[in-house]
Write a protein that holds these residues in place. Structure first.
Motif, PDB file in Angstrom:
ATOM      1  N   ASN A 226      38.744  40.510  49.424  1.00  0.00           N
ATOM      2  CA  ASN A 226      39.970  40.696  50.195  1.00  0.00           C
ATOM      3  C   ASN A 226      39.795  41.664  51.351  1.00  0.00           C
ATOM      4  O   ASN A 226      40.751  42.022  52.027  1.00  0.00           O
ATOM      5  CB  ASN A 226      41.094  41.192  49.277  1.00  0.00           C
ATOM      6  CG  ASN A 226      41.605  40.112  48.352  1.00  0.00           C
ATOM      7  OD1 ASN A 226      41.707  38.954  48.749  1.00  0.00           O
ATOM      8  ND2 ASN A 226      41.904  40.481  47.120  1.00  0.00           N
ATOM      9  N   GLY A 227      38.558  42.116  51.546  1.00  0.00           N
ATOM     10  CA  GLY A 227      38.300  43.023  52.656  1.00  0.00           C
ATOM     11  C   GLY A 227      38.782  44.431  52.424  1.00  0.00           C
ATOM     12  O   GLY A 227      38.974  45.195  53.374  1.00  0.00           O
ATOM     13  N   ALA A 228      38.988  44.807  51.147  1.00  0.00           N
ATOM     14  CA  ALA A 228      39.438  46.163  50.829  1.00  0.00           C
ATOM     15  C   ALA A 228      38.622  46.698  49.650  1.00  0.00           C
ATOM     16  O   ALA A 228      39.152  46.917  48.559  1.00  0.00           O
ATOM     17  CB  ALA A 228      40.925  46.160  50.494  1.00  0.00           C
ATOM     18  N   PRO A 229      37.321  46.918  49.862  1.00  0.00           N
ATOM     19  CA  PRO A 229      36.463  47.342  48.758  1.00  0.00           C
ATOM     20  C   PRO A 229      36.755  48.754  48.275  1.00  0.00           C
ATOM     21  O   PRO A 229      36.981  49.662  49.076  1.00  0.00           O
ATOM     22  CB  PRO A 229      35.046  47.241  49.347  1.00  0.00           C
ATOM     23  CG  PRO A 229      35.238  47.352  50.830  1.00  0.00           C
ATOM     24  CD  PRO A 229      36.570  46.732  51.123  1.00  0.00           C
ATOM     25  N   VAL A 230      36.759  48.923  46.957  1.00  0.00           N
ATOM     26  CA  VAL A 230      37.021  50.213  46.323  1.00  0.00           C
ATOM     27  C   VAL A 230      35.983  50.433  45.220  1.00  0.00           C
ATOM     28  O   VAL A 230      35.741  49.545  44.406  1.00  0.00           O
ATOM     29  CB  VAL A 230      38.440  50.257  45.702  1.00  0.00           C
ATOM     30  CG1 VAL A 230      38.688  51.578  44.997  1.00  0.00           C
ATOM     31  CG2 VAL A 230      39.504  50.017  46.770  1.00  0.00           C
ATOM     32  N   LEU A 244      39.439  38.032  37.943  1.00  0.00           N
ATOM     33  CA  LEU A 244      40.499  37.407  38.738  1.00  0.00           C
ATOM     34  C   LEU A 244      40.032  37.158  40.175  1.00  0.00           C
ATOM     35  O   LEU A 244      40.347  36.119  40.771  1.00  0.00           O
ATOM     36  CB  LEU A 244      41.749  38.290  38.746  1.00  0.00           C
ATOM     37  CG  LEU A 244      42.484  38.448  37.416  1.00  0.00           C
ATOM     38  CD1 LEU A 244      43.641  39.437  37.566  1.00  0.00           C
ATOM     39  CD2 LEU A 244      43.007  37.102  36.924  1.00  0.00           C
ATOM     40  N   GLU A 245      39.276  38.117  40.708  1.00  0.00           N
ATOM     41  CA  GLU A 245      38.766  37.992  42.072  1.00  0.00           C
ATOM     42  C   GLU A 245      37.852  36.771  42.193  1.00  0.00           C
ATOM     43  O   GLU A 245      37.902  36.030  43.180  1.00  0.00           O
ATOM     44  CB  GLU A 245      38.016  39.270  42.449  1.00  0.00           C
ATOM     45  CG  GLU A 245      37.871  39.498  43.939  1.00  0.00           C
ATOM     46  CD  GLU A 245      37.284  40.858  44.259  1.00  0.00           C
ATOM     47  OE1 GLU A 245      37.464  41.308  45.400  1.00  0.00           O
ATOM     48  OE2 GLU A 245      36.646  41.477  43.389  1.00  0.00           O
ATOM     49  N   ALA A 246      37.035  36.552  41.167  1.00  0.00           N
ATOM     50  CA  ALA A 246      36.119  35.403  41.151  1.00  0.00           C
ATOM     51  C   ALA A 246      36.881  34.083  41.103  1.00  0.00           C
ATOM     52  O   ALA A 246      36.420  33.061  41.610  1.00  0.00           O
ATOM     53  CB  ALA A 246      35.165  35.506  39.969  1.00  0.00           C
ATOM     54  N   ARG A 251      46.180  37.835  46.514  1.00  0.00           N
ATOM     55  CA  ARG A 251      46.059  39.278  46.712  1.00  0.00           C
ATOM     56  C   ARG A 251      47.179  40.019  45.990  1.00  0.00           C
ATOM     57  O   ARG A 251      46.975  41.102  45.441  1.00  0.00           O
ATOM     58  CB  ARG A 251      46.077  39.599  48.206  1.00  0.00           C
ATOM     59  CG  ARG A 251      45.793  41.057  48.530  1.00  0.00           C
ATOM     60  CD  ARG A 251      45.472  41.246  49.977  1.00  0.00           C
ATOM     61  NE  ARG A 251      45.057  42.622  50.264  1.00  0.00           N
ATOM     62  CZ  ARG A 251      44.400  42.991  51.345  1.00  0.00           C
ATOM     63  NH1 ARG A 251      44.054  42.087  52.236  1.00  0.00           N
ATOM     64  NH2 ARG A 251      44.073  44.247  51.536  1.00  0.00           N
ATOM     65  N   ASP A 252      48.378  39.435  45.970  1.00  0.00           N
ATOM     66  CA  ASP A 252      49.511  40.058  45.291  1.00  0.00           C
ATOM     67  C   ASP A 252      49.244  40.226  43.801  1.00  0.00           C
ATOM     68  O   ASP A 252      49.597  41.253  43.205  1.00  0.00           O
ATOM     69  CB  ASP A 252      50.782  39.221  45.489  1.00  0.00           C
ATOM     70  CG  ASP A 252      51.313  39.310  46.919  1.00  0.00           C
ATOM     71  OD1 ASP A 252      50.873  40.220  47.650  1.00  0.00           O
ATOM     72  OD2 ASP A 252      52.154  38.470  47.285  1.00  0.00           O
ATOM     73  N   GLU A 253      48.613  39.210  43.195  1.00  0.00           N
ATOM     74  CA  GLU A 253      48.303  39.269  41.763  1.00  0.00           C
ATOM     75  C   GLU A 253      47.271  40.361  41.483  1.00  0.00           C
ATOM     76  O   GLU A 253      47.359  41.085  40.488  1.00  0.00           O
ATOM     77  CB  GLU A 253      47.776  37.918  41.285  1.00  0.00           C
ATOM     78  CG  GLU A 253      47.726  37.784  39.775  1.00  0.00           C
ATOM     79  CD  GLU A 253      47.376  36.375  39.317  1.00  0.00           C
ATOM     80  OE1 GLU A 253      46.995  36.220  38.145  1.00  0.00           O
ATOM     81  OE2 GLU A 253      47.479  35.444  40.134  1.00  0.00           O
ATOM     82  N   LEU A 254      46.307  40.495  42.383  1.00  0.00           N
ATOM     83  CA  LEU A 254      45.295  41.537  42.221  1.00  0.00           C
ATOM     84  C   LEU A 254      45.914  42.927  42.384  1.00  0.00           C
ATOM     85  O   LEU A 254      45.601  43.851  41.630  1.00  0.00           O
ATOM     86  CB  LEU A 254      44.166  41.345  43.238  1.00  0.00           C
ATOM     87  CG  LEU A 254      43.255  40.147  43.002  1.00  0.00           C
ATOM     88  CD1 LEU A 254      42.328  39.938  44.200  1.00  0.00           C
ATOM     89  CD2 LEU A 254      42.421  40.337  41.735  1.00  0.00           C
ATOM     90  N   GLU A 255      46.800  43.054  43.366  1.00  0.00           N
ATOM     91  CA  GLU A 255      47.447  44.342  43.597  1.00  0.00           C
ATOM     92  C   GLU A 255      48.346  44.735  42.427  1.00  0.00           C
ATOM     93  O   GLU A 255      48.461  45.913  42.082  1.00  0.00           O
ATOM     94  CB  GLU A 255      48.241  44.314  44.905  1.00  0.00           C
ATOM     95  CG  GLU A 255      47.350  44.344  46.146  1.00  0.00           C
ATOM     96  CD  GLU A 255      48.126  44.371  47.445  1.00  0.00           C
ATOM     97  OE1 GLU A 255      49.374  44.296  47.379  1.00  0.00           O
ATOM     98  OE2 GLU A 255      47.500  44.463  48.504  1.00  0.00           O
ATOM     99  N   ALA A 256      48.949  43.742  41.786  1.00  0.00           N
ATOM    100  CA  ALA A 256      49.806  44.006  40.626  1.00  0.00           C
ATOM    101  C   ALA A 256      49.006  44.644  39.498  1.00  0.00           C
ATOM    102  O   ALA A 256      49.521  45.486  38.741  1.00  0.00           O
ATOM    103  CB  ALA A 256      50.461  42.716  40.153  1.00  0.00           C
ATOM    104  N   LEU A 257      47.742  44.270  39.399  1.00  0.00           N
ATOM    105  CA  LEU A 257      46.867  44.812  38.353  1.00  0.00           C
ATOM    106  C   LEU A 257      46.583  46.293  38.575  1.00  0.00           C
ATOM    107  O   LEU A 257      46.403  47.053  37.616  1.00  0.00           O
ATOM    108  CB  LEU A 257      45.556  44.016  38.324  1.00  0.00           C
ATOM    109  CG  LEU A 257      44.507  44.437  37.296  1.00  0.00           C
ATOM    110  CD1 LEU A 257      45.030  44.224  35.882  1.00  0.00           C
ATOM    111  CD2 LEU A 257      43.219  43.636  37.504  1.00  0.00           C
TER     112      LEU A 257
END
Length: 310
Positions: A226-230, A244-246, A251-257
């Motif tokens: 998503n271009g936002a590596p952490v 989930l990323e795979a 992006r919303d679902e990932l951010e919810a996590l």
């Protein structure tokens, strides 16, 4: 006179800057770093404007030494935070997640030193052109939000390309890494992860213990797609995120996590579901020290560095 190291510009004893860590770099840690001869940096990320003002005033009561505020320029209250910096007499800022261009004139008129944190040389050159006093170039070995270039090639390229001072960040924790950064042409270093294992750092005991138990292979990077590596220490949350990323979920679902996950780690000590941000340098950290003890050790190590003759 030619400036030799960044501490001359900043009015501090040592060329060591404490990285801004959201929900962690508050007055307790910041004042301890400044009192011990470094530059403490308040992390305003996630704070309300009044919380930033409160942290500035608390820090001013705890130390008369210079300290900085980190301004995340994607925050909705960034204009107000700049107002607080100027109104409260803070003379140094670091910035990230955007350009300080709209604020440079006001900051310069107020006598504020501006040091953007950047992930590559192209952006560093833009910051120099804007009138930044120095740049902090952060390699991808760092914890938290990262770029894609490693520290050594980034510092090497930046010191060749820029005429303003370059501060090295990412993967640095001791006197040997300070010596290496200066050998590459940097005028100082910024360190973050190493301060997590200090007595003054206001993170949970579980977080500190996790730092001590981890090594250089313990971290993983999420968010690259998503271009936002952490960069975090690997746990159940990061494993689920990568799964989930795979699957290329939204992006919303990932951010919810990840909502509230940093708070879970920092304040609640949840090492399973929390976001345990740390850099690859954790393998060098084995004990909890005071900030003063840490700085004394770094300087002692630095002074003992000797290179073989070739």
């Amino acid at each position: 006179m030619t400036m030799t190291l960044i501490n001359e510009l900043l009015g501090i004893k040592y060329p060591i800057i404490q990285g801004a860590m959201a929900k962690i770099s508050t007055s307790e840690l910041v004042s301890a770093v400044s009192e011990a001869g470094g530059l403490g940096v308040i992390a305003s990320g996630g704070m309300t404007t009044e919380q930033v003002r409160e942290e500035v005033r608390k820090t001013q009561k705890l130390t008369d030494k210079p300290f900085a505020v980190n301004v995340m320029l994607m925050m909705e209250n960034r204009d107000d935070i700049i107002d607080v910096v100027i109104e409260e007499g803070v003379k140094i800022i670091t910035s990230g997640a955007g350009t300080p261009k709209p604020y440079m004139k006001r900051l310069k008129e107020a006598g504020v030193i501006v040091m953007p944190v950047v992930p590559n040389v192209d952006i560093a050159l833009k910051m120099e052109k804007l009138g930044a006093d120095a740049v902090i170039v952060e390699g991808m070995e760092a914890g938290g939000h990262i770029g894609e270039v490693c520290t050594f090639p980034l510092v090497s390229a930046a010191t060749q390309a820029l005429s303003i001072p370059v501060v090295a960040a990412g993967g640095l924790s001791n006197g040997q890494s300070l010596a290496a950064a200066l050998a590459l042409g940097a005028k100082g270093v910024q360190m973050g992860t190493v301060y997590l294992a200090t007595k003054e750092c206001p993170v949970s005991d579980a977080y500190k213990e996790q730092i001590l138990l981890s090594n250089e292979t313990s971290t993983v990077v999420t968010g690259r797609k998503n271009g936002a590596p952490v960069r975090n220490i690997r746990n159940e949350m990061t494993s689920h995120y990568l799964e989930l990323e795979a699957k290329e979920v939204s992006r919303d679902e990932l951010e919810a996590l990840t909502i509230g996950s940093l708070y879970k780690a920092v304040k609640e000590g949840d090492m399973v579901n929390g976001s345990v941000m740390a850099g690859q340098i954790i393998g060098t950290i084995s004990t909890i020290k005071t900030v003063q003890e840490l700085h004394d050790e770094i300087l002692e190590q630095y002074r003992k560095v000797s290179l073989p003759k070739i």
